[in-house]
Enzyme design. Sequence first.
Site, short mmCIF file in Angstrom:
data_model
loop_
_atom_site.label_atom_id
_atom_site.label_comp_id
_atom_site.label_asym_id
_atom_site.label_seq_id
_atom_site.Cartn_x
_atom_site.Cartn_y
_atom_site.Cartn_z
N CYS A 179 -0.59 4.27 -0.10
CA CYS A 179 -1.84 4.14 0.65
C CYS A 179 -3.02 3.86 -0.27
O CYS A 179 -3.91 3.08 0.08
CB CYS A 179 -2.09 5.40 1.48
SG CYS A 179 -2.08 6.93 0.53
N GLU A 187 -5.57 8.64 8.82
CA GLU A 187 -5.56 8.03 7.49
C GLU A 187 -5.07 6.60 7.67
O GLU A 187 -3.92 6.36 8.03
CB GLU A 187 -4.65 8.78 6.52
CG GLU A 187 -4.78 8.25 5.10
CD GLU A 187 -3.50 8.27 4.31
OE1 GLU A 187 -3.05 7.18 3.88
OE2 GLU A 187 -2.94 9.36 4.14
#
Length: 493
Positions: free
Chosen positions: A289, A255
């Site tokens: 994020c 990620e």
Amino acid sequence: MGSLATENLKMEDLTFHNIINDTLRSSDNTHTVINPRTGSSLWPVPIASSQDFEDAVLAAQTAFKTWKLTTVSERQTLLTKLASNLEEHLPLLSQILALESGKSLLLSELDVRGAIAQCLHYAQPENALSDHIQFEDSSVKIIATHVPLGTVAAICPWNFPLILSNLKVVSSLVTGNCVIVKPSPFTPYAVLKWIELARGILPPGVLQCLNGGADLGQMMTLHPGIAKVSFTGTIAVGKAVMAACAKTLKKVTLELAGNDACIVCADADLDKTVKSVAGGAFFNAGQVCVATKRVYVHADIYEEFVRRLVEEVKGSYTVVEDASVPSVFGPVSNKVQFETVKRIVEDCKGRGYEIVTGGEVRDSASDKDAKEGKRGFWLEPTIVKGPPEDSMLVKEEQFGPILPVLSWSDEDDVIERSNLANAGLGASVYSTDLAQAERIARRLEAGSVWINQAERPHMGAYFSGFKDSGFGGEMGKQGLLSYSYTQSLHFAK
């Protein structure tokens, strides 16, 4: 320690260890983290040696021989016990987390409660993998079953230490893997303490934790005893992780950066949209994020939107030095990221971009720390109006409290501008015309798109990055597939 120095939590009373095979291991080699609110030093924390890592891998391999034979139901029972353990120690873990991350106690408690919710989510039978029939006809029945990989290395980030570490832990455990956690060296304390407090719930060697930097991460990616690496971090490091894992054909989940675009259409409900965009951009000082990183507002409402957004940010996202005061805005979490965001702010100033609010460093320190020259990592919430598309602020993921607001009028154009290579993690669209919003959302090259709401991942949904934003994904039942081999059993009729 300020307002967090209570009778139950004193710096001198706490010690931290690496956890290997359910034993606490110290080291003469330590480092110390800085409190982002004040600049003061926290606790010494041991750095794991190569021998510590080898011992942890051996312990995991030994434990895996029997752990892999447990049933999903048995593992889920243990996840429930992990949740109870987190709940029991929530005050302690929240206070540790607030000190190391700079979060308010409110946000720190949300971090712990998020980890609890993850345990309970995957403890539900419907949220785990189960055997299923892939195909059946008159000659054959083919069943898919899911086999654990072995030992997972979880290389974790600093922005939400418990939530993002625990996600990798519960995904590993419910699928029958052992897991070695490497917390970020910027935020090692709460994760180490959590796994220390959880000893005795799982068999020794199933869940371990080692503190270290890039050298430990590299050992994890290269060791043949590690079956999978789950990494959350930057694009550059993610590429290095993937290249290293290829040498032993490890499974890998990445990620990576998410320079998320937000598109506000001309018919958006500004009363709701402005508040939502502000929260998407400045929650946890933008250190999320999938935070809103770039906002594209239709030209018809651009000036009004900017005016309202500035008012909202000035009223709701301010520097609050006392961590015990409920706040969703805080300092930048570490000096490295602080310098990165400052560089972007200074670039905007140097090029004459219009900063409509914020743009300044804010000192925050106790009187004692100030006298010693120690300062926290505070930046005011900053909004930049109309920077060029090729500016550093627009092209790079800032991961901090500075937001560009740009204008658009043509749908094809704004979609093309939104779809940067590093913008494949998330996006958002605001419109009262849901058909229009969905049409735009389906054209955005991002793993998750939110419509008329700020970007917040959901445990039940697969979370992955397109293009430079990742490889594979986490969460949902689909996310568990990357922690398993799928074996096809063919039964002749």
